[in-house]
Design a protein around this motif. Structure first.
Motif, mmCIF file in Angstrom:
data_model
loop_
_atom_site.group_PDB
_atom_site.id
_atom_site.type_symbol
_atom_site.label_atom_id
_atom_site.label_comp_id
_atom_site.label_asym_id
_atom_site.label_seq_id
_atom_site.Cartn_x
_atom_site.Cartn_y
_atom_site.Cartn_z
ATOM 1 N N GLU A 193 0.834 -1.208 0.000
ATOM 2 C CA GLU A 193 0.000 0.000 0.000
ATOM 3 C C GLU A 193 0.867 1.256 0.000
ATOM 4 O O GLU A 193 0.579 2.235 -0.702
ATOM 5 C CB GLU A 193 -0.916 -0.014 1.216
ATOM 6 N N GLN A 194 1.955 1.218 0.786
ATOM 7 C CA GLN A 194 2.853 2.362 0.796
ATOM 8 C C GLN A 194 3.488 2.582 -0.578
ATOM 9 O O GLN A 194 3.619 3.716 -1.050
ATOM 10 C CB GLN A 194 3.941 2.145 1.856
ATOM 11 N N ALA A 195 3.863 1.484 -1.218
ATOM 12 C CA ALA A 195 4.432 1.594 -2.565
ATOM 13 C C ALA A 195 3.404 2.140 -3.551
ATOM 14 O O ALA A 195 3.736 2.947 -4.435
ATOM 15 C CB ALA A 195 4.943 0.238 -3.024
ATOM 16 N N ARG A 196 2.153 1.706 -3.399
ATOM 17 C CA ARG A 196 1.097 2.218 -4.309
ATOM 18 C C ARG A 196 0.914 3.721 -4.132
ATOM 19 O O ARG A 196 0.796 4.470 -5.113
ATOM 20 C CB ARG A 196 -0.216 1.490 -4.024
ATOM 21 N N LEU A 197 0.893 4.178 -2.865
ATOM 22 C CA LEU A 197 0.737 5.610 -2.617
ATOM 23 C C LEU A 197 1.916 6.402 -3.175
ATOM 24 O O LEU A 197 1.743 7.473 -3.759
ATOM 25 C CB LEU A 197 0.592 5.859 -1.112
ATOM 26 N N LEU A 198 3.115 5.841 -2.991
ATOM 27 C CA LEU A 198 4.283 6.520 -3.548
ATOM 28 C C LEU A 198 4.227 6.558 -5.070
ATOM 29 O O LEU A 198 4.601 7.562 -5.697
ATOM 30 C CB LEU A 198 5.565 5.812 -3.092
ATOM 31 N N ARG A 199 3.744 5.464 -5.669
ATOM 32 C CA ARG A 199 3.646 5.407 -7.130
ATOM 33 C C ARG A 199 2.644 6.448 -7.637
ATOM 34 O O ARG A 199 2.901 7.167 -8.622
ATOM 35 C CB ARG A 199 3.236 4.000 -7.544
ATOM 36 N N GLU A 200 1.491 6.560 -6.956
ATOM 37 C CA GLU A 200 0.490 7.556 -7.364
ATOM 38 C C GLU A 200 1.024 8.967 -7.179
ATOM 39 O O GLU A 200 0.792 9.848 -8.011
ATOM 40 C CB GLU A 200 -0.790 7.358 -6.543
ATOM 41 N N SER A 201 1.728 9.190 -6.077
ATOM 42 C CA SER A 201 2.310 10.511 -5.852
ATOM 43 C C SER A 201 3.329 10.847 -6.939
ATOM 44 O O SER A 201 3.364 11.980 -7.446
ATOM 45 C CB SER A 201 2.968 10.559 -4.473
ATOM 46 N N ALA A 202 4.126 9.853 -7.328
ATOM 47 C CA ALA A 202 5.107 10.094 -8.395
ATOM 48 C C ALA A 202 4.416 10.398 -9.711
ATOM 49 O O ALA A 202 4.862 11.260 -10.475
ATOM 50 C CB ALA A 202 6.013 8.874 -8.536
ATOM 51 N N GLN A 203 3.310 9.692 -9.970
ATOM 52 C CA GLN A 203 2.575 9.956 -11.214
ATOM 53 C C GLN A 203 2.008 11.377 -11.232
ATOM 54 O O GLN A 203 2.049 12.057 -12.256
ATOM 55 C CB GLN A 203 1.458 8.925 -11.380
ATOM 56 N N ARG A 204 1.471 11.814 -10.070
ATOM 57 C CA ARG A 204 0.961 13.182 -10.006
ATOM 58 C C ARG A 204 2.078 14.203 -10.202
ATOM 59 O O ARG A 204 1.905 15.209 -10.903
ATOM 60 C CB ARG A 204 0.258 13.418 -8.666
ATOM 61 N N LEU A 205 3.204 13.940 -9.578
ATOM 62 C CA LEU A 205 4.327 14.857 -9.748
ATOM 63 C C LEU A 205 4.803 14.882 -11.199
ATOM 64 O O LEU A 205 5.160 15.949 -11.722
ATOM 65 C CB LEU A 205 5.469 14.444 -8.820
ATOM 66 N N GLN A 206 4.808 13.718 -11.844
ATOM 67 C CA GLN A 206 5.210 13.680 -13.250
ATOM 68 C C GLN A 206 4.218 14.445 -14.124
ATOM 69 O O GLN A 206 4.615 15.129 -15.071
ATOM 70 C CB GLN A 206 5.336 12.230 -13.709
ATOM 71 N N ALA A 207 2.905 14.329 -13.790
ATOM 72 C CA ALA A 207 1.903 15.091 -14.541
ATOM 73 C C ALA A 207 2.107 16.589 -14.340
ATOM 74 O O ALA A 207 2.009 17.381 -15.289
ATOM 75 C CB ALA A 207 0.494 14.678 -14.113
ATOM 76 N N ASN A 208 2.386 16.984 -13.090
ATOM 77 C CA ASN A 208 2.646 18.408 -12.835
ATOM 78 C C ASN A 208 3.894 18.876 -13.562
ATOM 79 O O ASN A 208 3.945 20.001 -14.076
ATOM 80 C CB ASN A 208 2.800 18.636 -11.327
ATOM 81 N N LEU A 209 4.901 18.003 -13.591
ATOM 82 C CA LEU A 209 6.121 18.362 -14.305
ATOM 83 C C LEU A 209 5.853 18.516 -15.798
ATOM 84 O O LEU A 209 6.369 19.446 -16.439
ATOM 85 C CB LEU A 209 7.189 17.295 -14.056
ATOM 86 N N ALA A 210 5.040 17.600 -16.358
ATOM 87 C CA ALA A 210 4.710 17.697 -17.781
ATOM 88 C C ALA A 210 3.964 18.990 -18.070
ATOM 89 O O ALA A 210 4.204 19.657 -19.090
ATOM 90 C CB ALA A 210 3.876 16.491 -18.202
ATOM 91 N N LEU A 211 3.047 19.372 -17.148
ATOM 92 C CA LEU A 211 2.318 20.623 -17.333
ATOM 93 C C LEU A 211 3.253 21.827 -17.252
ATOM 94 O O LEU A 211 3.160 22.766 -18.056
ATOM 95 C CB LEU A 211 1.217 20.728 -16.283
ATOM 96 N N ALA A 212 4.167 21.780 -16.281
ATOM 97 C CA ALA A 212 5.111 22.892 -16.148
ATOM 98 C C ALA A 212 6.017 22.990 -17.373
ATOM 99 O O ALA A 212 6.313 24.089 -17.852
ATOM 100 C CB ALA A 212 5.947 22.706 -14.882
ATOM 101 N N ARG A 213 6.435 21.837 -17.901
ATOM 102 C CA ARG A 213 7.269 21.858 -19.107
ATOM 103 C C ARG A 213 6.475 22.384 -20.299
ATOM 104 O O ARG A 213 7.034 23.103 -21.151
ATOM 105 C CB ARG A 213 7.789 20.459 -19.390
ATOM 106 N N ALA A 214 5.167 22.006 -20.367
ATOM 107 C CA ALA A 214 4.325 22.515 -21.458
ATOM 108 C C ALA A 214 4.183 24.028 -21.356
ATOM 109 O O ALA A 214 4.222 24.746 -22.366
ATOM 110 C CB ALA A 214 2.955 21.841 -21.427
ATOM 111 N N ASN A 215 3.997 24.535 -20.118
ATOM 112 C CA ASN A 215 3.911 25.989 -19.941
ATOM 113 C C ASN A 215 5.229 26.659 -20.301
ATOM 114 O O ASN A 215 5.242 27.765 -20.850
ATOM 115 C CB ASN A 215 3.528 26.309 -18.497
ATOM 116 N N LEU A 216 6.328 25.987 -19.964
ATOM 117 C CA LEU A 216 7.637 26.540 -20.332
ATOM 118 C C LEU A 216 7.795 26.564 -21.853
ATOM 119 O O LEU A 216 8.304 27.537 -22.424
ATOM 120 C CB LEU A 216 8.744 25.705 -19.690
#
Length: 402
Positions: A193-216
Motif C-alpha cells: 500500500e505504501q508503494a502504491r501511494l508513492l507510485r500515485e504521488s510520483a505519477q501526479r508529480l510527473q503530470a505536474n512536471l509535464a504541465l510545467a514543461r508545457a507551460n515553459l
C-alpha cells in the motif's frame, strides 16, 4: 324647412371659406416640382433586403499568452503570412523556469523513495522465504524424530515423556509457522500500500512536471492555424500578463460578410435564410449564419457565409451589397420606397388629386430598399408623394402649384 336649408348652406359656405383659407395660407402652397410623385401599382413584390456590408475572413483565431513573461525575441512582423505551428515570439519567465527545476527535483526524489521501498520489500520477501524454509525444515525434522521415537516407545526404549516433548515442539513450530505467514502477509500488504501511494504521488508529480514543461514550452508562442497575422504589435522587453491578447490569425480568404441591418427587420430574420451577391459577373449564394440581436443606434448586425468557395477576388474589408431573402415573392399593391416612410411613420401618406394633396391613413406591410407593400388605404392608379413631406407640418391638405 327653409331655415334648415339656410343652415346647411351657411355651414357649407363656412367650410369652403375655411378650406380655401387653409389652401391660401402662407406655406399651404407647395411647388409640384419640389416633390417626387409615384403611382400605386400592382406588381410583384420581392421580399428581399439590400445589405451593405464588409467582407471578413472565414476564420479568425485569437492569439493569447498562455503564460506571462517578458518579450525576448519577436520572430515575425505584423501582417505576415504564417503557417500552423510557426514560432512567432519568444518570452522569458524566470519563475516558471525555477518551478520546472523544482518539479524535476521533487519527481526525482519521489522516484528514489519508491525505488528504495521496492528494494526493501524485495529484501523482506527474501527474508520471509528463508524464515519459512527454516521453520518447514525444523517441522520435518521434528516429524521424522517423532516417528522414530514412537517406534522405539513401542519396544520400551523411549519414555512417554520424550514423546510428549516431541509433540509439544511440533505444535509450537506449526503455530510459529502460521503466525509468521500471517505477519508476512500483513507486512507485504502494508508495504505494498505504501508503494502504491508513492507510485500515485510520483505519477501526479510527473503530470505536474509535464504541465510545467508545457507551460515553459508555451513561452515560445506559435501560430495556432495558418493565415495572416494581424494586431501583432510587440516590442522586445515588453512585459505580458498571462492571458493577454497578442493578436490574431485570420484565414487568407474572405468567406464571410458582416452587415448592419435596421432594427425594423429583426423579427423577420433568422439563421439559415438565403442571400446572394452579384460580383465579377457571377451570382454567389450565401447563407445567414449568425445574428447579433444587440441593437445599437437602431441597427443590429448579421453574419453571412458563402455556400461553397468564396470569390477569389474578394478582399478582407471590401464593401459588398448582398441581397437577403426574407420570404417568398408574390403579387401586391406597391409603392416605391422613399423619405415619406420616415415622415409619416409608415401610417400616413399624401395622396395627390389634381392640384391638391391630402393626408390619408394607410396600412403598409413588408418593405425593402426599393419597394413598399400597400395593404390598405390606397388604390391602384392613385398618385402618392414619396419624397419628404416634413415641411407640410400638421396640415391635412396642401395646394400644389406649377
Amino acid at each position: 324647412m327653409p331655415a334648415l336649408a339656410l343652415g346647411l348652406a351657411l355651414a357649407a359656405g363656412l367650410w369652403w371659406l375655411r378650406d380655401g383659407a387653409e389652401a391660401l395660407a402662407p406655406g399651404a402652397r407647395i411647388e409640384r416640382t419640389r416633390l417626387t410623385l409615384a403611382e400605386v401599382r400592382a406588381g410583384r413584390y420581392d421580399d428581399v433586403i439590400l445589405l451593405r456590408g464588409q467582407a471578413a475572413p472565414t476564420r479568425s483565431v485569437f492569439l493569447d499568452a498562455v503564460e506571462g513573461g517578458r518579450v525576448e525575441r519577436r520572430l515575425v512582423e505584423d501582417g505576415a503570412l504564417v503557417q500552423a505551428g510557426q514560432p512567432l515570439v519568444v518570452l522569458a519567465n524566470g519563475s516558471l523556469q525555477l518551478e520546472v527545476i523544482r518539479s524535476e527535483a521533487e519527481v526525482a526524489n519521489q522516484l528514489n523513495n519508491l525505488r528504495t521501498l521496492e528494494i526493501q520489500l524485495e529484501r523482506l520477501r527474501a527474508d520471509n522465504r528463508r524464515l519459512m524454509a527454516e521453520i518447514e525444515w525444523q517441522l520435518q525434522r521434528v516429524g521424522a524424530r517423532g516417528e522414530r521415537d514412537a517406534e522405539l516407545a513401542r519396544v520400551g526404549f523411549v519414555s512417554p515423556a520424550v514423546l510428549r516433548d516431541g509433540e509439544d515442539e511440533r505444535r509450537y513450530l506449526e503455530q510459529r509457522r502460521d503466525i509468521t505467514r500471517a505477519s508476512q502477509r500483513t507486512d507485504e500488504a502494508l508495504q505494498g500500500e505504501q508503494a502504491r501511494l508513492l507510485r500515485e504521488s510520483a505519477q501526479r508529480l510527473q503530470a505536474n512536471l509535464a504541465l510545467a514543461r508545457a507551460n515553459l514550452d508555451a513561452l515560445t508562442v506559435r501560430a495556432p492555424v495558418a493565415g495572416r497575422l494581424t494586431g501583432f504589435d510587440l516590442t522586445p522587453g515588453q512585459s505580458l500578463a498571462r492571458g493577454q491578447r497578442l493578436g490574431q490569425v485570420d484565414s487568407t480568404d474572405a468567406g464571410r460578410v458582416l452587415a448592419p441591418l435596421d432594427e425594423f427587420h429583426l423579427p423577420r430574420v433568422a439563421p439559415g435564410q438565403s442571400a446572394e451577391l452579384e460580383l465579377d459577373g457571377r451570382t454567389w449564394p450565401l447563407r445567414l449564419a449568425r445574428i447579433d440581436p444587440q441593437v445599437k443606434a437602431g441597427q443590429f448586425q448579421v453574419e453571412l457565409v458563402f455556400e461553397g468557395e468564396p470569390p477569389a477576388g474578394l478582399r478582407r474589408g471590401q464593401t459588398v451589397q448582398p441581397r437577403l431573402a426574407l420570404g417568398a415573392s408574390g403579387e401586391a399593391l406597391l409603392l416605391p420606397a422613399g423619405a415619406f416612410l420616415a415622415d409619416g411613420d409608415g401610417r400616413e401618406v399624401w395622396v395627390v388629386d389634381g392640384d391638391r394633396a391630402e393626408r390619408r391613413a394607410v396600412t403598409l406591410g413588408r418593405r425593402n430598399a426599393l419597394q413598399v407593400e400597400v395593404l390598405a388605404g390606397l388604390r391602384a392608379g392613385e398618385q402618392v408623394i414619396v419624397s419628404s413631406t416634413a415641411s407640410f407640418g400638421e396640415r391635412r391638405r396642401v395646394q400644389l402649384t406649377d
